[in-house]
Write a protein that holds these residues in place. Sequence first.
Motif, PDB file in Angstrom:
ATOM      1  N   UNK A 370      16.500  -3.396   5.633  1.00 57.19           N
ATOM      2  CA  UNK A 370      15.296  -3.367   6.461  1.00 57.19           C
ATOM      3  C   UNK A 370      15.063  -1.938   6.910  1.00 57.19           C
ATOM      4  N   UNK A 371      13.836  -1.690   7.368  1.00 57.45           N
ATOM      5  CA  UNK A 371      13.507  -0.343   7.823  1.00 57.45           C
ATOM      6  C   UNK A 371      13.630  -0.214   9.333  1.00 57.45           C
ATOM      7  N   UNK A 372      13.478  -1.308  10.038  1.00 58.74           N
ATOM      8  CA  UNK A 372      13.433  -1.233  11.489  1.00 58.74           C
ATOM      9  C   UNK A 372      14.739  -1.613  12.147  1.00 58.74           C
ATOM     10  N   UNK A 373      14.774  -2.786  12.766  1.00 54.71           N
ATOM     11  CA  UNK A 373      15.962  -3.216  13.483  1.00 54.71           C
ATOM     12  C   UNK A 373      16.128  -4.712  13.394  1.00 54.71           C
ATOM     13  N   UNK A 453      -6.968   7.188   5.076  1.00 54.12           N
ATOM     14  CA  UNK A 453      -5.894   6.576   4.310  1.00 54.12           C
ATOM     15  C   UNK A 453      -6.491   5.526   3.378  1.00 54.12           C
ATOM     16  N   UNK A 454      -5.684   5.109   2.390  1.00 54.70           N
ATOM     17  CA  UNK A 454      -6.109   4.024   1.498  1.00 54.70           C
ATOM     18  C   UNK A 454      -4.945   3.050   1.338  1.00 54.70           C
ATOM     19  N   UNK A 459       2.856  -0.204   3.089  1.00 54.44           N
ATOM     20  CA  UNK A 459       3.940  -0.803   2.307  1.00 54.44           C
ATOM     21  C   UNK A 459       3.502  -2.086   1.618  1.00 54.44           C
ATOM     22  N   UNK A 460       2.635  -2.863   2.268  1.00 58.56           N
ATOM     23  CA  UNK A 460       2.231  -4.161   1.746  1.00 58.56           C
ATOM     24  C   UNK A 460       0.936  -4.044   0.951  1.00 58.56           C
ATOM     25  N   UNK A 526       0.106  -7.074   9.627  1.00 56.47           N
ATOM     26  CA  UNK A 526      -0.208  -7.270  11.045  1.00 56.47           C
ATOM     27  C   UNK A 526       0.158  -8.668  11.552  1.00 56.47           C
ATOM     28  N   UNK A 527       1.139  -9.321  10.916  1.00 56.99           N
ATOM     29  CA  UNK A 527       1.442 -10.699  11.309  1.00 56.99           C
ATOM     30  C   UNK A 527       1.994 -10.779  12.734  1.00 56.99           C
TER      31      UNK A 527
END
Length: 578
Positions: A370-373, A453-454, A459-460, A526-527
């Motif tokens: 994972x990237x976060x925690x 940005x595009x 990531x998704x 954005x879930x």
Amino acid sequence: MFVKKLSNINVVFFRLLVVLGIVLILASCQEYSIEIPIINDQTLSPTVTSTEEPPETLAPTNVATMSVGLQESKHNRDEVLPRIFSTLTAETSQAIITFEVGKTTDQSDIGEIYDSMVKTIEKVLERFPIKTAEKPEFFILERDGSGKLLEHPQFYGKRTLIPYSAIENGQLLEILVKGIAYESEPWVAYGLAGLLSGDQVEVDLGLIQDTDKLFLTGISFEEEYITDDDLAASKALAGAFMRYILANYGEDVLMELIENSSNLDVYGALKAWSGITNSYFDLHPEVLFGTYSYSDAPGYFLRVYDGNSNFYFRMDHPLISPLKDPGTIYSFLDRYHRATEKISNFALDNQIDVISSGFNIYTNSTDYTFRGGMVEGMEIHFGQDGWRLTLEHELIHAMLGSRGSGTNEKWLREGLTSLFADKVIFGPEIFEMAGYPEVSYYNILRDVKDNVVDDSYFRLSGAFDFYKNAVGYYTKFASLEEENGELNYDVYVDSAAYAWIVYCEERQISPETAIKPTIPLHRVPMIYEVYASYVNFLIEQKGILITDLVHYYQTEIPKELTEYTGEWLDYIRGNWEE
């Protein structure tokens, strides 16, 4: 008669032989009771010819090792040394000393090394009678707990691991003092070793003002986070500072520092001695004494204990690790403590059950992809730099969340936690603290609106279109015109809910799936904001108390709490249609 006289002569001769034999044995034993230098011992270490797993049987023990009280034994696996090996060990009134011994170990010098260690420990404690909760333990090893060649001393509280090579290199005094004074601040222990050695090395007082290396703090003595030259400079500063304290404050104050019970204003004394200040110490003078304890940890470079929780640090990728020096690690610890204080105060003000201690925090963890925690019980894991944006979020989970048998409803767990992290307890300041103001929720929406940005930015897959729909909703009720403007959080999470509705319509999915999941949602952009929108709806539109929602998180959710999804979706659609 002649026979009788001959017999008497034989008896006398036999007795003389016995006495002579005893004298020779005593002389042989006395040969090993030699005087060993007490300070700056240069005794050669036993030669290690192999790093293979040592056999369980000992090499034959020679007279020298047995003469000094060492006994054959075996070390069984434990947390620090999870391997089995043969040993020679002895316990004195002041320490426990254990030598790793295999068939390839040259034992000829072990007795002499042991004798030197015992005399050095006696000499140190005679000069400074240090009292500790438990007797220090010294392991002289060929390899560390993982089976790799032990190259540097390792300190695990009362237990010190000493490589044979360190004895050969003349480090014995310093290591023994550090091991004896294991309850002391590192600078105190190394300073004491400098005092006892009698060496007075020229020091650069200008180093004290460095806010990255933070000389004299505990981490400034951790070789993984500093250079060899900086480590030597830290030890030299510690020795000189201890000599100043002894000369100007007396031995009683020195002993209180050693036993970690001093009321001395250490930073004040440091400024008086050096005439130099440090901007970090100005804000955090307590870091120099009594706030943290430090030790090695299996699998990690360093364990820091703050009296409540343990923090584990390592660098899997040193070139890109954000926790790369004393300054960055102490900044992490400061942010952690500010966050726990703020969460605790919120819980106290709202009479919410909170856990504020007993955690094990692992940074740079590679145990999870994972990237976060992630929180698992009393463990908090962070990725390489995941803590930057998720520290407060994960702490809310740990301190206010499930108590083991709590809810598994992700919409409440993540929705309530996001609401607390982004609005109720904390807010946009998290992005400033992380050093990433450009990725704040407001700035991301603004960049999407302006096509800065595009889709490749996210990531998704498909996230850009999702955000475009959210921007359309958001700009009906709030502005994105001002650079680094203020986010309207309620509108922001509702904009995510609106984008979710559009997402579901395009895929012929029921939008109630967000709260009553029938499909995996972890790939939905954005879930967490969608979850937060529903939680915010329950609070603002249905009048459900925050304290009740926390209680449901910690225990279980009443069924009726999920029955408002239709009203919530109609509320979002109604806002859009207006």
